[in-house]
Design a protein around this motif. Structure first.
Motif, PDB file in Angstrom:
ATOM      1  N   GLY A   1      -4.918  11.844  -5.269  1.00 17.19           N
ATOM      2  CA  GLY A   1      -6.327  12.722  -4.664  1.00 17.19           C
ATOM      3  C   GLY A   1      -5.968  14.294  -4.897  1.00 17.19           C
ATOM      4  O   GLY A   1      -6.766  14.858  -5.432  1.00 17.19           O
ATOM      5  N   ALA A   2      -4.832  14.682  -4.359  1.00 16.79           N
ATOM      6  CA  ALA A   2      -4.548  16.174  -4.634  1.00 16.79           C
ATOM      7  C   ALA A   2      -4.521  16.533  -6.166  1.00 16.79           C
ATOM      8  O   ALA A   2      -4.977  17.622  -6.341  1.00 16.79           O
ATOM      9  N   LEU A   3      -4.033  15.833  -6.916  1.00 16.86           N
ATOM     10  CA  LEU A   3      -4.148  16.089  -8.504  1.00 16.86           C
ATOM     11  C   LEU A   3      -5.215  16.395  -8.976  1.00 16.86           C
ATOM     12  O   LEU A   3      -5.571  17.159  -9.865  1.00 16.86           O
ATOM     13  N   GLY A   4      -6.193  15.402  -8.570  1.00 19.06           N
ATOM     14  CA  GLY A   4      -7.584  15.532  -8.762  1.00 19.06           C
ATOM     15  C   GLY A   4      -8.159  16.914  -8.423  1.00 19.06           C
ATOM     16  O   GLY A   4      -8.945  17.239  -9.154  1.00 19.06           O
ATOM     17  N   GLY A   5      -7.700  17.052  -7.288  1.00 20.52           N
ATOM     18  CA  GLY A   5      -8.402  18.314  -6.804  1.00 20.52           C
ATOM     19  C   GLY A   5      -7.777  19.637  -7.402  1.00 20.52           C
ATOM     20  O   GLY A   5      -8.612  20.456  -7.399  1.00 20.52           O
ATOM     21  N   LEU A   6      -6.709  19.475  -8.071  1.00 20.10           N
ATOM     22  CA  LEU A   6      -6.100  20.652  -8.946  1.00 20.10           C
ATOM     23  C   LEU A   6      -6.580  20.327 -10.352  1.00 20.10           C
ATOM     24  O   LEU A   6      -6.136  21.382 -10.856  1.00 20.10           O
ATOM     25  N   GLY A   7      -7.288  19.588 -10.567  1.00 19.58           N
ATOM     26  CA  GLY A   7      -8.050  19.699 -11.850  1.00 19.58           C
ATOM     27  C   GLY A   7      -7.297  18.894 -12.930  1.00 19.58           C
ATOM     28  O   GLY A   7      -7.629  18.766 -14.242  1.00 19.58           O
TER      29      GLY A   7
ATOM     30  N   ASP B   1      -4.365   7.891 -12.509  1.00 23.61           N
ATOM     31  CA  ASP B   1      -4.579   6.693 -11.662  1.00 23.61           C
ATOM     32  C   ASP B   1      -3.409   5.956 -11.115  1.00 23.61           C
ATOM     33  O   ASP B   1      -2.195   6.332 -11.803  1.00 23.61           O
ATOM     34  N   HIS B   2      -3.349   5.406 -10.186  1.00 23.66           N
ATOM     35  CA  HIS B   2      -2.466   4.589  -9.774  1.00 23.66           C
ATOM     36  C   HIS B   2      -1.059   5.116  -9.354  1.00 23.66           C
ATOM     37  O   HIS B   2       0.018   4.887 -10.072  1.00 23.66           O
ATOM     38  N   VAL B   3      -0.984   6.371  -8.671  1.00 19.97           N
ATOM     39  CA  VAL B   3      -0.023   7.110  -8.391  1.00 19.97           C
ATOM     40  C   VAL B   3       0.873   6.356  -7.493  1.00 19.97           C
ATOM     41  O   VAL B   3       0.185   6.027  -6.343  1.00 19.97           O
ATOM     42  N   ARG B   4       2.276   6.175  -7.536  1.00 22.15           N
ATOM     43  CA  ARG B   4       3.125   5.576  -6.631  1.00 22.15           C
ATOM     44  C   ARG B   4       4.273   6.373  -6.521  1.00 22.15           C
ATOM     45  O   ARG B   4       4.641   6.940  -7.416  1.00 22.15           O
TER      46      ARG B   4
ATOM     47  N   LEU C   1       0.808  -1.323   0.048  1.00 23.85           N
ATOM     48  CA  LEU C   1      -0.055   0.089  -0.161  1.00 23.85           C
ATOM     49  C   LEU C   1       0.929   1.277   0.095  1.00 23.85           C
ATOM     50  O   LEU C   1       1.986   1.309   0.726  1.00 23.85           O
ATOM     51  N   ASP C   2       0.519   2.170  -0.645  1.00 25.86           N
ATOM     52  CA  ASP C   2       1.070   3.555  -0.814  1.00 25.86           C
ATOM     53  C   ASP C   2       0.266   4.798  -0.294  1.00 25.86           C
ATOM     54  O   ASP C   2      -0.340   5.474  -1.255  1.00 25.86           O
ATOM     55  N   PRO C   3      -0.101   4.768   0.734  1.00 27.94           N
ATOM     56  CA  PRO C   3      -0.926   6.216   0.965  1.00 27.94           C
ATOM     57  C   PRO C   3      -0.505   7.157   0.507  1.00 27.94           C
ATOM     58  O   PRO C   3      -1.285   8.174   0.337  1.00 27.94           O
ATOM     59  N   GLN C   4       0.775   7.651   0.678  1.00 27.00           N
ATOM     60  CA  GLN C   4       1.295   8.784  -0.098  1.00 27.00           C
ATOM     61  C   GLN C   4       1.104   9.043  -1.517  1.00 27.00           C
ATOM     62  O   GLN C   4       0.845  10.156  -2.067  1.00 27.00           O
ATOM     63  N   GLY C   5       1.152   7.906  -2.352  1.00 24.44           N
ATOM     64  CA  GLY C   5       0.622   8.104  -3.458  1.00 24.44           C
ATOM     65  C   GLY C   5      -0.789   8.380  -3.753  1.00 24.44           C
ATOM     66  O   GLY C   5      -1.192   9.005  -4.744  1.00 24.44           O
TER      67      GLY C   5
END
Length: 80
Positions: free
Chosen positions: A24-30, A35-38, A15-19
């Motif tokens: 989520g932050a990238l989505g919030g920035l538009g 997907d699947h950020v590591r 699991l990669d909680p930071q990823g």
């Protein structure tokens, strides 16, 4: 003198909680469709040798002993 880059990433299945937070932050920035950020670490090293094989052996030992937690992380070594 040789230069090396070591890239350390979490193994698949770990699991990669930071990823997930970055995703989520990238989505919030538009930035949609990400997907699947590591996340991982990069180490740039300069080695005082011209012996590529010895440098790679030394770098592997560095990774096994300090730079990577080999239980949960993989690493890639690039020497130039």
């Amino acid at each position: 003198m040789l230069k090396a880059r070591v890239i350390v990433t979490l193994k698949n299945g770990v699991l990669d909680p930071q990823g997930k937070a970055i995703e989520g932050a990238l989505g919030g920035l538009g930035f949609e469709g990400v997907d699947h950020v590591r996340q991982g670490k990069v180490f740039d090293l300069q080695l005082d040798t011209e012996d590529r094989a010895a440098a790679e052996t030394q770098l592997k030992a560095m990774c096994e002993k300090l730079l990577a937690n080999t239980v949960i992380e993989d690493y890639i070594i690039n020497v130039t």
